[in-house]
Write a protein that holds these residues in place. Structure first.
Motif, PDB file in Angstrom:
ATOM      1  N   PHE A 160      10.344 -14.193  -2.820  1.00 36.26           N
ATOM      2  CA  PHE A 160       9.736 -14.552  -1.935  1.00 36.26           C
ATOM      3  C   PHE A 160       9.570 -15.960  -1.741  1.00 36.26           C
ATOM      4  CE2 PHE A 160       9.703 -10.259  -4.156  1.00 36.26           C
ATOM      5  CZ  PHE A 160       9.910  -9.862  -3.505  1.00 36.26           C
ATOM      6  N   ASP A 161       9.735 -16.169  -0.615  1.00 36.72           N
ATOM      7  CA  ASP A 161       8.080 -17.488  -0.065  1.00 36.72           C
ATOM      8  C   ASP A 161       6.864 -16.696   0.757  1.00 36.72           C
ATOM      9  OD1 ASP A 161       9.648 -19.038  -0.644  1.00 36.72           O
ATOM     10  OD2 ASP A 161      10.834 -19.019   1.335  1.00 36.72           O
ATOM     11  N   VAL A 162       6.337 -17.084   1.679  1.00 32.13           N
ATOM     12  CA  VAL A 162       4.986 -16.323   2.674  1.00 32.13           C
ATOM     13  C   VAL A 162       5.539 -16.394   3.700  1.00 32.13           C
ATOM     14  CG1 VAL A 162       2.361 -16.531   2.805  1.00 32.13           C
ATOM     15  CG2 VAL A 162       3.441 -16.879   0.160  1.00 32.13           C
ATOM     16  N   GLU A 163       5.450 -15.314   4.249  1.00 30.04           N
ATOM     17  CA  GLU A 163       5.950 -15.244   6.151  1.00 30.04           C
ATOM     18  C   GLU A 163       4.741 -15.315   6.657  1.00 30.04           C
ATOM     19  OE1 GLU A 163       8.167 -14.823   8.848  1.00 30.04           O
ATOM     20  OE2 GLU A 163       8.606 -15.097   6.851  1.00 30.04           O
ATOM     21  N   GLY A 164       3.750 -14.538   5.759  1.00 36.17           N
ATOM     22  CA  GLY A 164       2.365 -14.965   7.324  1.00 36.17           C
ATOM     23  C   GLY A 164       1.484 -14.177   6.366  1.00 36.17           C
ATOM     24  N   PHE A 165       0.483 -13.497   7.413  1.00 36.03           N
ATOM     25  CA  PHE A 165      -0.958 -12.989   7.025  1.00 36.03           C
ATOM     26  C   PHE A 165      -0.427 -11.530   7.789  1.00 36.03           C
ATOM     27  CE2 PHE A 165      -1.130 -16.937   5.279  1.00 36.03           C
ATOM     28  CZ  PHE A 165      -1.199 -16.688   3.953  1.00 36.03           C
ATOM     29  N   GLU A 166      -0.074 -11.262   8.705  1.00 34.14           N
ATOM     30  CA  GLU A 166      -0.334 -10.746   9.355  1.00 34.14           C
ATOM     31  C   GLU A 166       0.694  -9.670   9.618  1.00 34.14           C
ATOM     32  OE1 GLU A 166      -0.609 -11.957  13.732  1.00 34.14           O
ATOM     33  OE2 GLU A 166      -2.375 -12.572  13.541  1.00 34.14           O
ATOM     34  N   VAL A 167       0.807  -8.087   9.475  1.00 34.80           N
ATOM     35  CA  VAL A 167       1.297  -6.522   9.549  1.00 34.80           C
ATOM     36  C   VAL A 167       3.016  -7.454  10.780  1.00 34.80           C
ATOM     37  CG1 VAL A 167       1.824  -4.560   9.222  1.00 34.80           C
ATOM     38  CG2 VAL A 167      -0.165  -5.518   8.309  1.00 34.80           C
ATOM     39  N   PRO A 168       4.037  -6.983  10.351  1.00 35.71           N
ATOM     40  CA  PRO A 168       4.631  -7.842  11.257  1.00 35.71           C
ATOM     41  C   PRO A 168       5.102  -6.350  12.699  1.00 35.71           C
ATOM     42  CG  PRO A 168       6.031  -7.451   9.525  1.00 35.71           C
ATOM     43  CD  PRO A 168       4.559  -7.211   9.074  1.00 35.71           C
ATOM     44  N   ALA A 169       5.652  -6.146  13.116  1.00 30.60           N
ATOM     45  CA  ALA A 169       5.785  -5.063  14.379  1.00 30.60           C
ATOM     46  C   ALA A 169       6.783  -4.328  14.197  1.00 30.60           C
ATOM     47  CB  ALA A 169       6.739  -5.933  15.772  1.00 30.60           C
ATOM     48  N   LEU A 170       7.859  -4.260  12.481  1.00 31.69           N
ATOM     49  CA  LEU A 170       8.919  -3.535  11.763  1.00 31.69           C
ATOM     50  C   LEU A 170       8.352  -2.564  11.484  1.00 31.69           C
ATOM     51  CD1 LEU A 170      11.923  -3.723  10.915  1.00 31.69           C
ATOM     52  CD2 LEU A 170      11.660  -5.313   8.925  1.00 31.69           C
ATOM     53  N   MET A 171       7.329  -2.809  10.539  1.00 34.97           N
ATOM     54  CA  MET A 171       6.790  -2.043  10.435  1.00 34.97           C
ATOM     55  C   MET A 171       4.858  -1.250  10.362  1.00 34.97           C
ATOM     56  SD  MET A 171       6.432  -4.306   6.533  1.00 34.97           S
ATOM     57  CE  MET A 171       7.318  -4.997   6.106  1.00 34.97           C
ATOM     58  N   ASN A 172       5.047  -1.308  11.676  1.00 35.40           N
ATOM     59  CA  ASN A 172       3.940  -0.404  12.315  1.00 35.40           C
ATOM     60  C   ASN A 172       4.243   1.529  12.725  1.00 35.40           C
ATOM     61  OD1 ASN A 172       2.012  -0.222  14.460  1.00 35.40           O
ATOM     62  ND2 ASN A 172       3.277   0.045  16.084  1.00 35.40           N
ATOM     63  N   ASN A 173       2.635   1.702  11.989  1.00 35.59           N
ATOM     64  CA  ASN A 173       3.140   2.972  11.717  1.00 35.59           C
ATOM     65  C   ASN A 173       3.897   3.085  10.767  1.00 35.59           C
ATOM     66  OD1 ASN A 173       1.278   3.787  14.064  1.00 35.59           O
ATOM     67  ND2 ASN A 173       3.444   3.695  15.661  1.00 35.59           N
ATOM     68  N   ILE A 174       3.752   2.317   9.763  1.00 32.60           N
ATOM     69  CA  ILE A 174       4.318   3.017   7.740  1.00 32.60           C
ATOM     70  C   ILE A 174       3.399   3.016   7.299  1.00 32.60           C
ATOM     71  CG2 ILE A 174       5.349   2.523   6.201  1.00 32.60           C
ATOM     72  CD1 ILE A 174       7.599   2.400   7.624  1.00 32.60           C
ATOM     73  N   ASN A 175       3.624   4.459   7.296  1.00 32.13           N
ATOM     74  CA  ASN A 175       2.482   5.672   6.641  1.00 32.13           C
ATOM     75  C   ASN A 175       2.785   5.128   4.368  1.00 32.13           C
ATOM     76  OD1 ASN A 175       0.294   6.570   4.981  1.00 32.13           O
ATOM     77  ND2 ASN A 175       0.353   9.107   6.438  1.00 32.13           N
ATOM     78  N   TYR A 176       1.618   4.377   4.038  1.00 37.44           N
ATOM     79  CA  TYR A 176       1.950   3.836   2.356  1.00 37.44           C
ATOM     80  C   TYR A 176       1.514   4.969   1.568  1.00 37.44           C
ATOM     81  CZ  TYR A 176      -1.048   0.260   3.040  1.00 37.44           C
ATOM     82  OH  TYR A 176      -2.021  -0.881   3.040  1.00 37.44           O
ATOM     83  N   ALA A 177       1.647   5.375   1.657  1.00 39.63           N
ATOM     84  CA  ALA A 177       0.745   5.425  -0.301  1.00 39.63           C
ATOM     85  C   ALA A 177      -0.986   5.859   0.429  1.00 39.63           C
ATOM     86  CB  ALA A 177       0.926   4.925  -1.656  1.00 39.63           C
ATOM     87  N   GLY A 178      -1.650   7.616   0.569  1.00 44.69           N
ATOM     88  CA  GLY A 178      -2.751   7.815  -0.015  1.00 44.69           C
ATOM     89  C   GLY A 178      -2.756   8.919   1.559  1.00 44.69           C
ATOM     90  N   SER A 179      -4.534   9.178   1.224  1.00 43.37           N
ATOM     91  CA  SER A 179      -4.881  10.521   2.070  1.00 43.37           C
ATOM     92  C   SER A 179      -6.137   9.677   3.105  1.00 43.37           C
ATOM     93  CB  SER A 179      -5.244  11.222   1.427  1.00 43.37           C
ATOM     94  OG  SER A 179      -6.086  10.437   0.419  1.00 43.37           O
ATOM     95  N   ALA A 180      -5.986   8.497   2.620  1.00 43.75           N
ATOM     96  CA  ALA A 180      -7.120   7.177   4.315  1.00 43.75           C
ATOM     97  C   ALA A 180      -5.708   7.199   5.075  1.00 43.75           C
ATOM     98  CB  ALA A 180      -8.188   6.648   3.833  1.00 43.75           C
ATOM     99  N   GLY A 181      -7.311   7.018   6.109  1.00 46.40           N
ATOM    100  CA  GLY A 181      -6.055   6.258   7.777  1.00 46.40           C
ATOM    101  C   GLY A 181      -5.977   5.118   7.029  1.00 46.40           C
ATOM    102  N   THR A 182      -6.563   4.321   6.743  1.00 50.07           N
ATOM    103  CA  THR A 182      -6.692   2.946   6.328  1.00 50.07           C
ATOM    104  C   THR A 182      -5.387   2.727   5.509  1.00 50.07           C
ATOM    105  OG1 THR A 182      -7.785   2.464   4.455  1.00 50.07           O
ATOM    106  CG2 THR A 182      -8.680   2.062   6.136  1.00 50.07           C
TER     107      THR A 182
END
Length: 436
Positions: free
Chosen positions: A272-294
């Motif tokens: 891996f290379d560091v791409e950046g420090f912001e969630v890309p548009a490709l993954m908008n609204n992905i709900n990953y592992a958890g019960s909290a909205g965050t």
């Protein structure tokens, strides 16, 4: 005399065989759920593993927060599932870790909703996984955590606990990573205690804290911070006892982190290379592992984003190393060819020094697999995370107790070597008697 010398030599060898301590390590693997290209329940297009499907990622059971996911963007076959011999193009394999703001253990002792010590907010902190290990990310402003946290500066959490610890006057309390806290003395009224903090035997800082009930929480807390006001170590004094023979203090809510690691853009971590420090548009609204909205990713949120720096072909029976013990594994299926793929992590659990026999052949390393599809990982207390550490980093004791698979160690059980040694001694004595 010659016979006696021979017997003494035998006894010396046998004694050395079972009293020589050695350090030992047990290796085990953690496996994710299986990606099966013939499984109609798997969505077409992109695919990802998170902490629900892979226990090698950080997961906090309470309050239901996770941090990491491995994301495969199917740009070649976006209208169908990823197939055997497909190629994940360069830049289409993502590792994402999002810092999560969480209350500290010390926060529970303060009913006012804030816990400011020397202009540092100890009420909450940003927690994130980094290839399975538990890290804290440095906020933009240590006195105002709500301003955000770009995860380009992270540090491994070495110790966090709300258990009480009694430390006598003059005693050195071993923390972790070469850090110790020493109680120098208790005042004559038994209300204040003078402590100093050591790192690798050298004094780094000192302070006086009090258990007096009429003092504020700030005065009950010893804090050591770095030049940027990021907390390195803190603890509170629960109570102080002064006696005729022994004086001691009771500490609680201890926290210790390691050195800060600065993550630069374009830095490389394995594949891996560091791409950046912001969630890309490709993954908008992905709900990953958890019960909290965050745990729902939103475009532009603070997150560490790594992308693959090479193309990855998913041919059969292949291991694809990623970073920090993580790797993808494909399996060969001869009947009705399809892609079966899993995410793995190789972990090493250090065992205490034990005894072994010099004459014994090296034991074959035993690998224990924790299968997310078939076995449930044991979770301690209210939170969990993977037990594995990233490469070049030591394992730490954590706030959220790690999800610890029940691992059968490859080290022999202490005690058997002593038995073998005793049997050897008896045999040597019998041999000596027979030769007389």
């Amino acid at each position: 005399m010659e016979k006696i010398i021979k017997v003494m030599l035998v006894l010396s060898v046998l004694t050395a065989m079972f009293v020589t301590p050695v350090s030992a390590e047990a290796t085990y693997n953690i496996r994710s759920t299986v990606y099966d290209s013939t499984d109609s329940s798997i969505d077409v297009g992109d695919y990802y593993w998170d902490a629900n499907t892979f226990s090698g990622f950080l997961y906090m059971i309470k309050p239901g927060l996770s941090s990491e996911l491995l994301y495969l963007h199917n740009s070649a076959n976006s209208s169908k599932r990823i197939q055997l011999d497909d190629t994940i193009k360069e830049g289409d394999l993502y590792y994402i870790s999002k810092p999560q703001m969480k209350k500290t253990k010390i926060a529970g002792s303060d009913d006012g909703g804030t816990f400011m010590v020397d202009d540092v907010d100890l009420e909450k902190y940003y927690l994130m996984g980094f290839f399975g290990s538990k890290y804290t990310a440095m906020p933009e402003d240590p006195s105002a955590l709500s301003q955000g946290c770009k995860p380009d500066k992270i540090a491994k959490i070495m110790l966090e606990s709300d258990e009480k610890k009694n430390v006598a006057s003059g005693e050195e309390w071993t923390l972790a990573g070469g850090w110790t806290l020493v109680v120098d003395q208790v005042d004559v009224d038994g209300e204040k205690v003078w402590v100093h903090l050591n790192y690798k035997g050298e004094e780094i800082d000192s302070g006086v804290i009090s258990s007096s009930a009429n003092l504020t929480n700030m005065e009950r807390t010893y804090l050591y911070k770095d030049s940027d006001d990021y907390p390195v170590f803190y603890c509170t004094v629960e109570s102080i006892f002064r006696g005729t023979d022994t004086n001691f203090a009771v500490f609680k809510y201890v926290f210790l982190r390691g050195d800060i690691i600065t993550i630069e853009e374009d830095s490389t971590y394995g594949i891996f290379d560091v791409e950046g420090f912001e969630v890309p548009a490709l993954m908008n609204n992905i709900n990953y592992a958890g019960s909290a909205g965050t745990t729902v990713l939103k475009t532009g949120q603070d997150a560490l984003v790594l992308t693959s720096n090479e193309a990855v072909t998913l041919s059969a029976d292949k291991q694809i190393d990623l970073y920090g013990g993580l790797y993808l594994k494909t399996e060969e299926v001869t009947k009705n060819p399809c892609l079966k793929m899993t995410l793995w992590k190789t972990c090493t659990a250090k065992s205490p020094a034990t005894t072994t026999t010099a004459a014994a052949a090296p034991a074959e390393e035993e690998v224990v697999v924790v299968d997310m599809g078939e076995a449930e990982v044991t979770e301690e207390s209210e939170e969990s995370e993977s037990q594995a550490s990233t490469t070049d980093e030591e394992t730490v004791e954590v706030d959220m107790e790690e999800a610890t698979p029940e691992v059968e160690s490859s080290v022999s059980t202490p005690g058997f070597e002593i038995t073998i040694g005793i049997l050897g001694l008896v045999g040597a004595l019998l041999l000596f008697k027979r030769q007389q």
